[in-house]
Design a protein around this motif. Structure first.
Motif, mmCIF file in Angstrom:
data_model
loop_
_atom_site.group_PDB
_atom_site.id
_atom_site.type_symbol
_atom_site.label_atom_id
_atom_site.label_comp_id
_atom_site.label_asym_id
_atom_site.label_seq_id
_atom_site.Cartn_x
_atom_site.Cartn_y
_atom_site.Cartn_z
ATOM 1 N N TYR A 114 -24.536 -6.688 -65.663
ATOM 2 C CA TYR A 114 -24.777 -8.267 -66.261
ATOM 3 C C TYR A 114 -24.565 -9.294 -64.409
ATOM 4 O O TYR A 114 -24.235 -9.092 -63.708
ATOM 5 C CB TYR A 114 -22.914 -8.270 -66.800
ATOM 6 C CG TYR A 114 -23.157 -9.353 -67.122
ATOM 7 C CD1 TYR A 114 -22.882 -10.475 -68.241
ATOM 8 C CD2 TYR A 114 -21.996 -10.949 -66.175
ATOM 9 C CE1 TYR A 114 -23.870 -11.701 -68.524
ATOM 10 C CE2 TYR A 114 -22.310 -12.160 -66.725
ATOM 11 C CZ TYR A 114 -22.930 -12.086 -67.442
ATOM 12 O OH TYR A 114 -22.960 -14.118 -68.402
ATOM 13 N N SER A 115 -25.849 -9.924 -65.219
ATOM 14 C CA SER A 115 -26.246 -10.994 -64.389
ATOM 15 C C SER A 115 -26.555 -12.450 -64.908
ATOM 16 O O SER A 115 -26.712 -12.067 -65.477
ATOM 17 C CB SER A 115 -27.243 -11.045 -63.459
ATOM 18 O OG SER A 115 -28.609 -10.745 -64.525
ATOM 19 N N GLN A 116 -25.809 -13.548 -64.374
ATOM 20 C CA GLN A 116 -26.202 -14.977 -64.920
ATOM 21 C C GLN A 116 -26.717 -15.815 -63.538
ATOM 22 O O GLN A 116 -25.798 -15.768 -62.404
ATOM 23 C CB GLN A 116 -24.684 -14.796 -65.593
ATOM 24 C CG GLN A 116 -24.910 -16.656 -65.556
ATOM 25 C CD GLN A 116 -23.553 -17.146 -66.700
ATOM 26 O OE1 GLN A 116 -22.651 -16.437 -66.591
ATOM 27 N NE2 GLN A 116 -23.503 -18.562 -67.355
ATOM 28 N N VAL A 117 -27.309 -16.395 -64.275
ATOM 29 C CA VAL A 117 -28.366 -17.524 -63.336
ATOM 30 C C VAL A 117 -27.728 -19.027 -63.902
ATOM 31 O O VAL A 117 -28.877 -19.282 -65.345
ATOM 32 C CB VAL A 117 -29.450 -17.561 -62.903
ATOM 33 C CG1 VAL A 117 -30.139 -18.134 -61.803
ATOM 34 C CG2 VAL A 117 -29.619 -15.506 -61.938
ATOM 35 N N GLY A 118 -28.162 -19.912 -63.296
ATOM 36 C CA GLY A 118 -27.080 -20.580 -64.604
ATOM 37 C C GLY A 118 -26.671 -20.672 -65.791
ATOM 38 O O GLY A 118 -25.243 -20.252 -65.637
ATOM 39 N N SER A 119 -27.529 -20.680 -66.878
ATOM 40 C CA SER A 119 -26.425 -20.725 -68.409
ATOM 41 C C SER A 119 -27.233 -20.036 -68.922
ATOM 42 O O SER A 119 -27.513 -19.190 -69.929
ATOM 43 C CB SER A 119 -27.422 -21.583 -68.775
ATOM 44 O OG SER A 119 -28.488 -22.174 -69.428
ATOM 45 N N THR A 120 -28.361 -19.239 -67.972
ATOM 46 C CA THR A 120 -29.237 -17.591 -68.271
ATOM 47 C C THR A 120 -28.429 -16.428 -68.075
ATOM 48 O O THR A 120 -27.965 -16.213 -67.159
ATOM 49 C CB THR A 120 -30.555 -17.262 -67.414
ATOM 50 O OG1 THR A 120 -30.719 -18.756 -68.044
ATOM 51 C CG2 THR A 120 -31.025 -16.443 -68.072
ATOM 52 N N LYS A 121 -27.867 -16.055 -68.774
ATOM 53 C CA LYS A 121 -27.486 -14.839 -69.140
ATOM 54 C C LYS A 121 -28.318 -13.147 -69.560
ATOM 55 O O LYS A 121 -28.575 -13.408 -70.436
ATOM 56 C CB LYS A 121 -26.378 -14.169 -69.946
ATOM 57 C CG LYS A 121 -25.014 -15.713 -69.855
ATOM 58 C CD LYS A 121 -23.653 -15.278 -71.402
ATOM 59 C CE LYS A 121 -23.239 -17.122 -71.046
ATOM 60 N NZ LYS A 121 -22.437 -16.750 -71.796
ATOM 61 N N TYR A 137 -30.661 -10.023 -73.559
ATOM 62 C CA TYR A 137 -30.283 -11.322 -73.768
ATOM 63 C C TYR A 137 -29.781 -11.416 -74.892
ATOM 64 O O TYR A 137 -30.098 -10.608 -76.137
ATOM 65 C CB TYR A 137 -31.448 -12.665 -72.881
ATOM 66 C CG TYR A 137 -32.727 -12.008 -73.719
ATOM 67 C CD1 TYR A 137 -33.013 -12.993 -74.701
ATOM 68 C CD2 TYR A 137 -33.473 -11.475 -73.260
ATOM 69 C CE1 TYR A 137 -33.872 -13.024 -75.245
ATOM 70 C CE2 TYR A 137 -34.717 -11.250 -73.935
ATOM 71 C CZ TYR A 137 -34.636 -12.528 -75.195
ATOM 72 O OH TYR A 137 -36.316 -12.002 -75.886
#
Length: 300
Positions: A114-121, A137
């Motif tokens: 799992y990774s998240q950049v800003g609001s993008t999951k 996603y």
């Protein structure tokens, strides 16, 4: 010369014709004989009946009471029996069917990243059977209509129709690789982590599969053994087998072990079956096995 030959041929031909005419059979009158039919005497049938065939009637005795005749009107007005519960067709719950279809499809899926950049999951699911990776996603539709409803660092919620299942994040413990290279005893903490990883990867699906399980008629679901049941089972085991095993163990003589020969055999085994891996320390394994037995790999 030619005329003589023709004359000779003609003479032979005349002689042949005369011979055939003289010896030809004379025609005779053909008489047709008709056998008179006696009308007073009937002829025998071609096939004679077998008297033993009449015994078949013995298997169908005459009815004591004759059944009343039914007219077509009576037959058409006979009331049909009311359907019973057993005659009603049973249909499965659509949600249950969709749940089992979802579980069967994701049986080999492992949510492993799992990774998240800003609001993008973003997440990653591995299909262990096909050995493929899927980037997922929220809102994405995967194979066979499986939808990604919610994604987080702990789990991913999958949906098929009205059925849902939560696939928890399964991170393989780091000590797994070390155990593969250098087999050793597991600490209590490592045993707990290995059990949790097993339950996340396989146990959750097994529990979901078994929710609707019903035992056959006359049987009950297995229940955890109570302390009293364990004590009773241990007592019966000792009475039947334990005492005899203890007596045999007291008289058992440990065979003589040659460490050098064992080391040589262990080296040959490792070079043959694990040529790409580093061989563990034989002396440490040998001492652990001698003093504690194979069960020493697990610690309480």
């Amino acid at each position: 010369m030619r005329s003589v030959f023709i004359l000779l041929f003609c003479v032979i031909l005349v002689i042949a014709i005369v011979f055939v005419v003289v010896h030809a059979p004379t025609p005779s009158n053909v008489q047709i004989a008709v056998v008179p039919i006696d009308l007073e005497r009937q002829p025998q049938p071609v096939m004679q009946s077998d008297p033993a065939a009449n015994h078949i009637l013995e298997f169908f005795p005459e009815a004591i009471e004759s059944l009343p005749l039914q007219t077509p009107e009576d037959i058409t007005h006979v009331p049909e029996p009311a359907p019973t519960q057993a005659q009603k067709p049973e249909t499965g719950d659509p949600i249950e069917i969709q749940k089992y279809a979802l579980l069967a499809h994701i049986n080999d899926w492992v949510y492993e990243m799992y990774s998240q950049v800003g609001s993008t999951k973003l997440g990653q699911i591995k299909d262990t059977r096909q050995n493929t990776l899927m980037k997922v996603y929220e809102g994405k539709t995967l194979e066979n209509g499986v939808e990604v409803v919610r994604l987080s660092a702990e789990s991913v919620l999958l949906k098929l129709g009205e059925a849902t299942f939560t696939l928890r994040l399964a991170e393989e413990p780091k000590f797994f690789e070390d155990i593969k290279k250098n087999p050793r005893a597991l600490t209590p903490e490592e045993q707990s982590k290995a059990y949790d990883y097993y339950m996340i990867r396989w146990g959750d699906k097994f529990k979901e599969y078994s929710k609707g399980y019903q035992p056959p008629a006359g049987m009950q679901n297995p229940q955890p053994a109570t302390l009293q049941m364990k004590q009773q089972g241990y007592k019966e085991y000792m009475e039947r087998y334990g005492q005899k095993f203890q007596e045999n163990g007291n008289t058992y003589q440990m065979p003589e072990i040659n460490p050098e020969k064992q080391r040589e055999l262990y080296k040959k085994y490792w070079e043959k079956f694990h040529p790409d891996r580093e061989m563990p320390d034989f002396d440490q394994l040998f001492q652990t096995t001698i003093h504690s037995g194979p069960g020493a790999r697990l610690q309480n």
